[in-house]
Structures are given as structure tokens and as C-alpha cells.
Scaffold this motif. Structure first.
Motif, short mmCIF file in Angstrom:
data_model
loop_
_atom_site.label_atom_id
_atom_site.label_comp_id
_atom_site.label_asym_id
_atom_site.label_seq_id
_atom_site.Cartn_x
_atom_site.Cartn_y
_atom_site.Cartn_z
N ALA A 254 14.23 -22.43 -3.07
CA ALA A 254 15.12 -21.33 -3.44
C ALA A 254 14.34 -20.09 -3.87
O ALA A 254 14.88 -18.98 -3.83
N TYR A 255 13.09 -20.25 -4.28
CA TYR A 255 12.28 -19.11 -4.73
C TYR A 255 11.32 -18.60 -3.65
O TYR A 255 10.56 -17.68 -3.89
N GLY A 256 11.38 -19.19 -2.46
CA GLY A 256 10.42 -18.81 -1.42
C GLY A 256 10.55 -17.39 -0.94
O GLY A 256 9.60 -16.82 -0.39
N TRP A 257 11.72 -16.76 -1.14
CA TRP A 257 11.90 -15.38 -0.70
C TRP A 257 10.94 -14.42 -1.37
O TRP A 257 10.68 -13.32 -0.85
N ILE A 258 10.37 -14.81 -2.51
CA ILE A 258 9.43 -13.94 -3.22
C ILE A 258 8.17 -13.73 -2.38
O ILE A 258 7.41 -12.78 -2.62
N VAL B 20 20.41 -17.33 -5.05
CA VAL B 20 19.79 -18.62 -5.38
C VAL B 20 18.63 -18.34 -6.33
O VAL B 20 18.06 -17.25 -6.34
N GLY B 21 18.25 -19.36 -7.11
CA GLY B 21 17.16 -19.18 -8.05
C GLY B 21 17.62 -18.43 -9.29
O GLY B 21 18.80 -18.10 -9.45
N SER B 22 16.68 -18.16 -10.18
CA SER B 22 16.98 -17.45 -11.41
C SER B 22 16.02 -16.28 -11.57
O SER B 22 14.90 -16.30 -11.04
N VAL C 128 10.58 -13.92 -11.83
CA VAL C 128 9.63 -13.07 -12.54
C VAL C 128 8.36 -13.84 -12.88
O VAL C 128 7.24 -13.31 -12.81
N LEU C 129 8.51 -15.11 -13.25
CA LEU C 129 7.33 -15.92 -13.56
C LEU C 129 6.43 -16.05 -12.34
O LEU C 129 5.21 -15.86 -12.43
N ILE C 130 7.01 -16.36 -11.19
CA ILE C 130 6.22 -16.50 -9.97
C ILE C 130 5.54 -15.19 -9.61
O ILE C 130 4.35 -15.15 -9.28
N GLY D 56 15.63 -9.09 -9.88
CA GLY D 56 16.95 -9.43 -10.37
C GLY D 56 18.06 -8.92 -9.47
O GLY D 56 19.04 -9.62 -9.20
N ARG D 57 17.91 -7.70 -8.97
CA ARG D 57 18.91 -7.14 -8.07
C ARG D 57 19.00 -7.96 -6.80
O ARG D 57 20.09 -8.24 -6.30
#
Length: 383
Positions: A78-82, A268-270, A275-277, A259-260
Motif C-alpha cells: 500500500a505504500y509502494g506509490w512513494i 491506502v496507507g497512512s 512520511v516515515l518512509i 498527505g494530499r
């Protein structure tokens, strides 16, 4: 995100005084090659097993929520978009490094030969795959596919053959803006001024209600590129309070944009996890910029980095179409792993047999064209 090759750093004379030990040539940044491939894999796994789309009942890819099929993978993916934001930061770093001491013509040629050969193949490959495996994505009209070959389809309001191409539109606008600084000649002060002016425009664009300003300022991506530029200046000249200030501002604006994107796009994700990643990634890039990773010289990372751009361009639409056909025949985790492995192999083949040969041909053609133009101008002046 462009999967750019990292040339050895060649230091040129500067307007800003620097300590002698900061002006020596540094080794190739192998760590950045590895980070780029990791970012591409993050994005691919996200598209296969971490998007809101694949977590819906009766979705066209898995037919049921992926969080029911492989919950642990979904929560990580869910965080892979970063990975896209990581690409933008690395792009700012690499473009500044590779353009130092180059003319606008050299900058233009380097971008064309780096971006287009793999992209042309990806457009045709994805179009053919979607024709052979229908049912997941709508096929574009032939006229729209042809326009996609220009890489300028977003400026014409035409859909992308593959949804991941949206990042190329941000890259192209960054190149156009940075070309102005390249034409003036890159120096510490000029790059810093560029960061400040672009950052100010990106902050004003959302409230200015000026479409042209928003188009060029690209507030959704600008601060990630600016972070990369600041990191490269740290790499070349050493850290100082001004560069830390620019990087800090980029982090503050970046966390807002993360966040936006969660609220309006990804769902998905938080925010805290994202921000941590992103913060950990920036700290790793600071280590790269300050030379803490110079001991990493694994040559296989060069090959790994070369896979990034073709993998990013080809994995999404074609990969999810294949998953939709094979989902009932294989374990879901194994299927994701096999599709990723297949696209890595295909990316290697594209790099060796498409990118490198075509890049050489296009480069020779462009240089011949520029040489003819210079000769024609010289004859005209002589006459």
C-alpha cells in the motif's frame, strides 16, 4: 521518474569558493542505482497488490479484494506509490549532476536518447499486450496511441497508453525549466536561485488561480525535484545551512503533498507511514550526497539501475492484464513474483537490444543534424 544512467562525476570550475577536498572527482554513485531499482520494484508491487483498485470486490485484476488474498503483502504494498516521489528526488539529483558543464544542445541530446528509445518500445509493447489480453484496460484509438509516441499526450488532453506515463509529464516540465539554467551555465548560486524561484512559484500556484503558472510550476512534484537539486549541491560542494534549509523546506512541502495524495488519489496507507518512509529515503540520500556510501561499488548495481526505466514503463497495464488471466492458475504471491521476474528479464533485454542500439543511432543522427546546421550558418555568415 526516468531511470537515468549515472555518469561519473566530472567537476568543473565554479563561482563559489569551495574547499579543495570537495572539488575532487567522486566515484560513481552505485548506491543510487540500487535505490532506483528498489523504487521501481516498490511501484510495481504497489500496482499489483497495494492499490485501492485491486482491493475492491470484483475488481478486474484479482476479482476480489487483494487484502483478502494476501493481507500482509497488501499492507506493505500500500505504500509502494512513494517510489514515484523517490524517482523525482533522484531525477533532480542526477539531472543536475549529468548536466554540469554541458551545453543546452548536449542536454537536449542526452535527454532524447535516454527517454525515447525505451519509451517507444513500451508504448508499442503495452498496446500489443492489451490487444492480446483485453478486459482489464480500455484500448485507445490508434490516433491516441500514435500521439503517445511523442510523450506529449498529457499536454493535448489525450489519455496515456499506460497510466504510469503521467510522471513523464512532470519530468518533461522539469527539464524545460532546468534548461534555462543549463543555458546560463550551472553554478552553485544559479541552481540555488532556481530552487528558490521554482519553490516560490510552486507555493503560489495553488492559490494564484493561474493555469499557466500551475502548469509550469507543477506544485505536486516541484519540491521533490528541488530536494534532489539541493542534495546534489551538497554532494558537489559540501553541506551548508542554505542547502539544509532548502532540503528542510522540501521535506515540509513534501509531507503535505504525501498527505494530499493519500487523501485524494491513493486512499491506502497512512500519512505517518508515508512520511516515515520518505524521511528515511531522504536521510539515505543525504548519506549518498555526503559520500557515506562511496564504499559501495558493486558493479551489478549498474545493471540493476539500467533496468529501472524499462521496468517502470512496461510493468503496470501489461502486468495487471497478465495477472487477470493467470490469477486462477497460480498462488497469488507466486504469481506476483513471477510477473515481476518476467518484467525484469524483459527490461534487461530492452536495455541491451533496444535502448543502447537506438540511443547510439539517435545520438549520431541528432549530432549530424546539429553539425549541418552549424555548417549552414557558417556558410551563410561567410557569404
Amino acid at each position: 521518474m526516468t531511470g537515468l544512467a549515472l555518469p561519473p562525476l566530472a567537476v568543473q570550475p565554479e563561482h563559489r569558493p569551495v574547499a579543495p577536498d570537495r572539488r575532487r572527482e567522486r566515484p560513481r554513485l552505485y548506491a543510487v542505482d540500487g535505490i532506483r531499482l528498489l523504487a521501481a520494484l516498490m511501484v510495481a508491487v504497489h500496482h499489483y497488490a497495494g492499490t485501492r483498485r485491486v482491493d475492491q470486490p470484483h475488481n478486474r485484476i484479482w476479482d476480489r479484494p487483494v487484502s483478502d488474498i494476501m493481507p500482509s503483502v497488501f499492507h506493505v504494498a500500500a505504500y509502494g506509490w512513494i517510489g514515484v516521489e523517490i524517482f523525482f528526488v533522484i531525477s533532480g539529483f542526477v539531472i543536475c549532476m549529468s548536466c554540469w558543464g554541458r551545453t543546452p544542445r548536449q542536454f537536449f541530446v542526452s535527454r532524447v536518447i535516454r527517454l525515447y528509445p525505451a519509451y517507444w518500445f513500451a508504448v508499442l509493447f503495452t498496446t500489443a499486450t492489451l490487444a492480446a489480453v483485453p478486459g482489464v484496460w480500455e484500448r485507445l484509438r490508434l490516433r491516441d496511441v500514435l500521439l503517445n509516441l511523442t510523450m506529449l499526450q498529457s499536454g493535448q488532453g489525450v489519455p496515456n497508453v499506460d497510466g504510469v506515463y503521467w510522471t513523464l509529464w512532470s519530468e518533461l516540465r522539469f527539464y524545460l525549466l532546468f534548461l534555462v539554467v543549463v543555458a546560463m551555465g550551472l553554478t552553485y548560486r544559479r541552481v540555488v536561485v532556481f530552487c528558490c524561484v521554482w519553490g516560490a512559484a510552486a507555493m503560489l500556484a495553488p492559490v494564484a488561480d493561474l493555469p499557466l503558472l500551475t502548469l509550469f510550476a507543477d506544485p505536486e512534484a516541484a519540491w521533490y525535484f528541488i530536494a534532489g537539486l539541493a542534495l546534489y549541491l551538497m554532494h558537489r560542494f559540501g553541506q551548508d545551512l542554505l542547502l539544509w534549509g532548502i532540503l528542510g523546506m522540501a521535506w515540509l512541502m513534501g509531507q503535505k503533498e504525501l498527505g494530499r495524495r493519500i487523501d485524494e488519489v491513493e486512499h491506502v496507507g497512512s500519512w505517518r507511514g508515508a512520511v516515515l518512509i520518505f524521511t528515511v529515503f531522504l536521510l539515505v540520500m543525504v548519506a549518498v550526497a555526503l559520500g557515506r556510501t562511496d564504499r559501495i561499488r558493486w558493479r551489478w548495481l549498474v545493471t540493476a539501475g539500467s533496468l529501472t526505466y524499462p521496468l517502470y514503463l512496461m510493468h503496470y497495464a501489461a502486468g495487471t492484464a497478465l495477472i487477470s488471466r493467470l490469477r486462477d492458475d497460480l498462488d497469488a504471491r507466486l504469481l506476483v513474483a513471477l510477473v515481476l521476474a518476467g518484467f525484469l528479464v524483459l527490461s534487461l533485454l530492452v536495455h541491451r537490444f533496444v535502448e543502447r542500439p537506438m540511443a547510439g543511432q539517435v545520438k549520431r543522427g541528432l549530432e549530424t543534424a546539429f553539425a549541418r546546421r552549424r555548417n549552414a550558418e557558417a556558410r551563410g555568415t561567410g557569404g
